[in-house]
Design an enzyme around this catalytic site. Structure first.
Site, PDB file in Angstrom:
ATOM      1  CD  GLU A 107      44.177  88.286 -78.082  1.00  0.00           C
ATOM      2  OE1 GLU A 107      45.722  88.750 -78.135  1.00  0.00           O
ATOM      3  OE2 GLU A 107      43.564  88.159 -77.551  1.00  0.00           O
TER       4      GLU A 107
ATOM      5  CE  LYS B 188      47.491  90.996 -75.647  1.00  0.00           C
ATOM      6  NZ  LYS B 188      46.828  89.622 -76.385  1.00  0.00           N
TER       7      LYS B 188
ATOM      8  CB  CYS C 181      43.235  90.579 -75.784  1.00  0.00           C
ATOM      9  SG  CYS C 181      42.568  89.626 -74.111  1.00  0.00           S
TER      10      CYS C 181
ATOM     11  CE  LYS D 292      38.593  87.972 -67.582  1.00  0.00           C
ATOM     12  NZ  LYS D 292      39.021  87.360 -68.623  1.00  0.00           N
TER      13      LYS D 292
ATOM     14  N   GLY E  48      28.722  56.812 -67.597  1.00  0.00           N
ATOM     15  CA  GLY E  48      28.384  55.778 -66.161  1.00  0.00           C
ATOM     16  C   GLY E  48      27.695  57.272 -65.790  1.00  0.00           C
TER      17      GLY E  48
ATOM     18  CB  ILE F  10      23.995  65.085 -57.302  1.00  0.00           C
ATOM     19  CG1 ILE F  10      23.345  66.270 -58.036  1.00  0.00           C
ATOM     20  CG2 ILE F  10      25.280  65.260 -56.963  1.00  0.00           C
ATOM     21  CD1 ILE F  10      22.720  66.801 -57.214  1.00  0.00           C
ATOM     22  CG  ASP F  11      29.308  64.432 -58.540  1.00  0.00           C
ATOM     23  OD1 ASP F  11      29.189  65.512 -58.531  1.00  0.00           O
ATOM     24  OD2 ASP F  11      29.957  63.704 -57.680  1.00  0.00           O
TER      25      ASP F  11
ATOM     26  CG  ASN G 247      40.456  52.457 -55.166  1.00  0.00           C
ATOM     27  OD1 ASN G 247      39.863  53.427 -55.550  1.00  0.00           O
ATOM     28  ND2 ASN G 247      42.456  52.502 -54.545  1.00  0.00           N
TER      29      ASN G 247
ATOM     30  CB  THR H  47      30.877  61.533 -63.963  1.00  0.00           C
ATOM     31  OG1 THR H  47      31.273  60.433 -62.776  1.00  0.00           O
ATOM     32  CG2 THR H  47      30.353  60.930 -65.150  1.00  0.00           C
TER      33      THR H  47
END
Length: 546
Positions: A45, A113, A149, A181, A290, A295-296, A373, A397
Site C-alpha cells: 500500500e 480504497k 489493507c 497481530k 549511556g 538491564i535496560d 535528577n 534507554t
C-alpha cells in the site's frame, strides 16, 4: 491459461522519497522478471510515498512527484506487470488511497480504497475519501479483484469484488507490527476467503517508519482458508507464487512457507528493524548510549549492535559516588564483549559543581529527588555533547513501565533522539534479555538477576518506590491498553491503595511523555500516536459523581 508467476514484493519504502522508491520498484521488478520469469509483482500500500506519509499528503508537490513516478514506471518497467500503491487525486478535494496495475507501459486499472482506518495510529480520513466501486481486471486470463489493507477487515469490499467476477483477490497492505497481530490478520483474511470462496494474496511492507515498524509476513491463502505461502517476517525480498486453474476451473495458489517465528523473536526483530531504519533513514553515522550496568541499557546496547554493527556504537559509563562496583564491572564486561567503543566519564566533578552553584538556593532544604535528577541531567548533557560533536544519535534507554509512572528524568535519562524500549514493559525487557542471550551470550547474567536500581542515592532499589514489576506491569497493561478504571482493577483483586497510586502516577506524568523521544510501537496501545491524553485534566481516580 498458462500457469502464472506472481511475486509478493515485500519491500521497504522510505516515506516521502518518491524517486528512491521508484528505483526500488524498477530494480526489484526486473529482478523478479529475470530470476523467476514472473508475470506480475505486487507491492505494498502507498508504495510510491511510503506509509504513513501523514501531512506530506497535504502538499501538492508530493502528488506531482507521484504523477511523474507513475509515468516513469510505465516507461521503464519492461517485460513484467506491477501493482503499486499511491495517492491519487487532488489535495483537500478528492484524494484517494489507490492501487494501480501497470502492464505493457499502460495503467490498466486503478482501485480506490473503500475502508479508511481512523483509529489507533491511523488517521486516513484526515487525507482521503472513500472509494465505492470494485476493481476487477482480467490479467492473463485470471480475473483479479484489487483491495487495499483495511478493506480486508470488512465483508463488503471482497464480496463486491467477487460479485463483479473476481477469481482471485489481491490485498496491498501497510500493516504495522504489534504483538499477536499475525493471528488477527490470518483470522480476518480467512473470513474473507470463506465469504467469497476465493483465494487471497496478502502483501505487506517491511521496515521501520518513526514509531511504526512493519513486519512484512506476506502470505497467500487458498479458497479453503489454508495458508499456502508465507514470506519471512522482517525480511526485504521477492517471494514468488504459482497461480493456476485446476480441473474445476478454480484458481489455485502455491508457494513456499517460511518458518513462523515465536513471539519473543518477532518482538526482538521488530525492535531491531525499527531502530536500524530510524538510524539509517535519518542518516545518523552511529549512536551513543549511556551504559549503566543495568538491564535496560544492556538490552539497548545489544539491540544497537545487532541493528547497525558494533563499529557504529559508542557506550559511555558515567559513574558517581552511588555507582556500585558491580555496575562498573558488568558494563565494562558487556561493552568489551560486544567490541564497541567504550568510555568511562565520572560525573562526580560536574555534579559537585552543580551542588556548589545551587548551595545558597538549597540552604536549609532537605536532600530529595532534586539531587537525583541533577545526576541524571549531568549524564544527559554529556551524552548530548558527544552527539553534537560526532553527529551520532543518543539512544534513551528507558522502558514502558518507567515511562508510564514517570520514573524518569526530563532532560536527563529521557534525553535522546530515539527510545527503542519505549513500548516495552520491564517484565518483557527481562524476557527479551534472556532471549537475546540464547542467540549468543552478550548480557552478563548478573545484570539480569540483580535487583534494578537507578543508583542515584545510597542503597536505592526500584522496588523501594514502585510495586514489584510483575504486578505493576499487569496494572499498567489493564489501565493503558484496556482502559480499565480504578473500580475494575480493584474488583479484579488488585490492592486498592496500590492501584490508586499507580493510576495517579500515570496520569500526572503525561507531560513527561509528551516530551519523550519517539520509540518503536510493539503493543496495541503505545505512548505517542496511539494514546492521546490531555496533560491538564480534572479526570482523576477520586473525581466521581455522587
Amino acid at each position: 491459461m498458462n500457469d502464472l508467476t506472481l511475486v509478493m514484493g515485500q519491500i521497504n519504502p522510505v516515506v516521502g522519497d518518491v524517486a528512491g522508491n521508484v528505483i526500488k520498484i524498477i530494480t526489484s521488478a526486473h529482478q523478479a522478471r529475470d530470476e523467476f520469469d514472473a508475470d506480475l509483482v505486487i507491492y505494498p500500500e502507498l508504495t510510491l510515498t511510503g506509509y504513513p506519509p501523514e501531512d506530506l499528503l497535504l502538499r501538492p508537490g508530493l502528488l506531482k512527484r507521484v504523477s511523474k513516478a507513475l509515468d516513469t514506471l510505465q516507461k521503464h518497467v519492461q517485460g513484467i506487470a506491477i501493482i503499486v500503491g499511491h495517492p491519487d487525486g487532488e489535495v483537500r478535494k478528492e484524494l484517494y488511497n489507490a492501487a494501480t496495475l501497470i502492464d505493457n507501459g499502460k495503467r490498466v486499472a486503478t482501485y480506490f480504497k473503500h475502508k479508511l482506518p481512523n483509529y489507533s495510529v491511523f488517521d486516513e480520513k484526515r487525507y482521503f475519501v472513500e472509494g465505492k466501486e470494485a476493481c476487477v481486471v482480467d490479467f492473463r486470463g485470471i480475473k483479479i479483484g484489487l483491495t487495499l489493507c483495511e478493506d480486508i477487515w470488512f465483508t463488503e469490499p471482497a464480496c463486491q469484488a467477487a460479485d463483479s467476477g473476481a477469481e482471485l483477490i489481491i490485498n496491498l497492505n501497510a500493516s504495522p507490527f504489534r504483538s499477536g497481530k499475525w493471528q488477527q490478520r490470518k483470522a480476518e483474511v480467512k473470513k474473507r476467503v470463506l465469504e467469497t470462496g476465493l483465494p487471497i494474496i496478502y502483501v505487506n511492507q517491511v521496515g521501520g517508519q518513526d514509531e511504526l515498524v512493519f513486519d512484512g509476513s506476506s502470505f497467500a491463502m487458498d479458497n479453503h482458508g489454508q495458508k499456502v505461502a508465507r514470506a519471512p517476517a522482517f525480511e526485504n525480498g521477492l517471494y514468488p507464487l504459482t497461480v493456476k486453474r485446476d480441473d474445476k476451473g478454480l484458481i489455485q495458489v502455491y508457494g513456499d512457507m517460511a518458518v513462523k517465528e515465536k513471539e519473543l523473536a518477532m518482538i526482538y526483530k521488530a525492535l531491531k528493524t525499527g531502530l536500524r531504519d530510524y538510524i539509517e533513514k535519518n542518516h545518523f553515522p552511529g549512536v551513543v548510549i549511556g551504559l549503566s550496568g543495568g538491564i535496560d541499557s544492556a538490552l539497548t546496547l545489544a539491540l544497537a549492535v545487532d541493528a547497525i554493527g558494533a563499529d557504529k556504537v559508542h557506550a559511555v559509563m558515567m559513574p558517581t559516588r552511588y555507582t556500585a562496583q558491580i555496575s562498573l564491572d558488568d558494563a565494562k564486561t558487556m561493552a568489551e564483549g560486544l567490541n564497541v567503543q567504550y568510555s568511562v566519564m565520572s560525573i562526580e566533578p560536574v555534579f559537585n559543581s552543580f551542588l556548589d552553584t545551587l548551595a545558597d538556593s538549597f540552604a536549609g532544604l532537605p536532600v530529595d529527588t532534586t539531587e537525583e535528577n541533577i545526576q541524571a541531567r549531568c549524564r544527559g548533557i554529556i551524552l548530548m555533547a558527544l552527539s553534537n560533536k560526532t553527529g551520532s544519535m543518543v539512544l534513551a534507554t528507558g522502558n514502558k513501565s518507567e515511562m508510564a509512572v514517570g520514573y524518569s528524568t526530563l532532560y536527563g535519562d529521557m534525553a535522546g533522539g530515539y527510545s527503542p524500549l519505549k513500548d516495552v514493559y520491564k517484565t518483557v525487557v527481562y524476557q527479551l534479555s534472556h532471549y537475546r542471550n540464547t542467540l549468543s551470550s552478550v548480557i552478563p547474567e548478573r545484570i539480569i538477576t540483580r535487583p534494578p536500581s537507578a543508583e542515584l542515592a545510597a542503597d536505592q532499589l526500584d522496588q523501594d518506590s514502585l510495586p514489584p514489576y510483575d504486578i505493576l506491569d499487569k496494572i499498567l497493561e489493564r489501565y493503558i491498553a484496556d482502559d480499565s478504571c480504578f473500580e475494575d482493577l480493584v474488583a479484579e483483586g488488585y490492592d486498592a491503595e496500590e492501584v490508586a497510586r499507580v493510576i495517579k502516577m500515570v496520569d500526572r506524568n503525561e507531560y513527561k511523555r509528551r516530551q519523550a523521544p519517539p520509540g518503536i510501537r510493539i503493543s496495541s496501545r503505545a505512548f505517542g500516536r496511539d494514546r492521546r491524553y490531555p496533560i491538564t485534566s480534572g479526570y482523576t481516580v477520586t473525581s466521581t459523581i455522587e
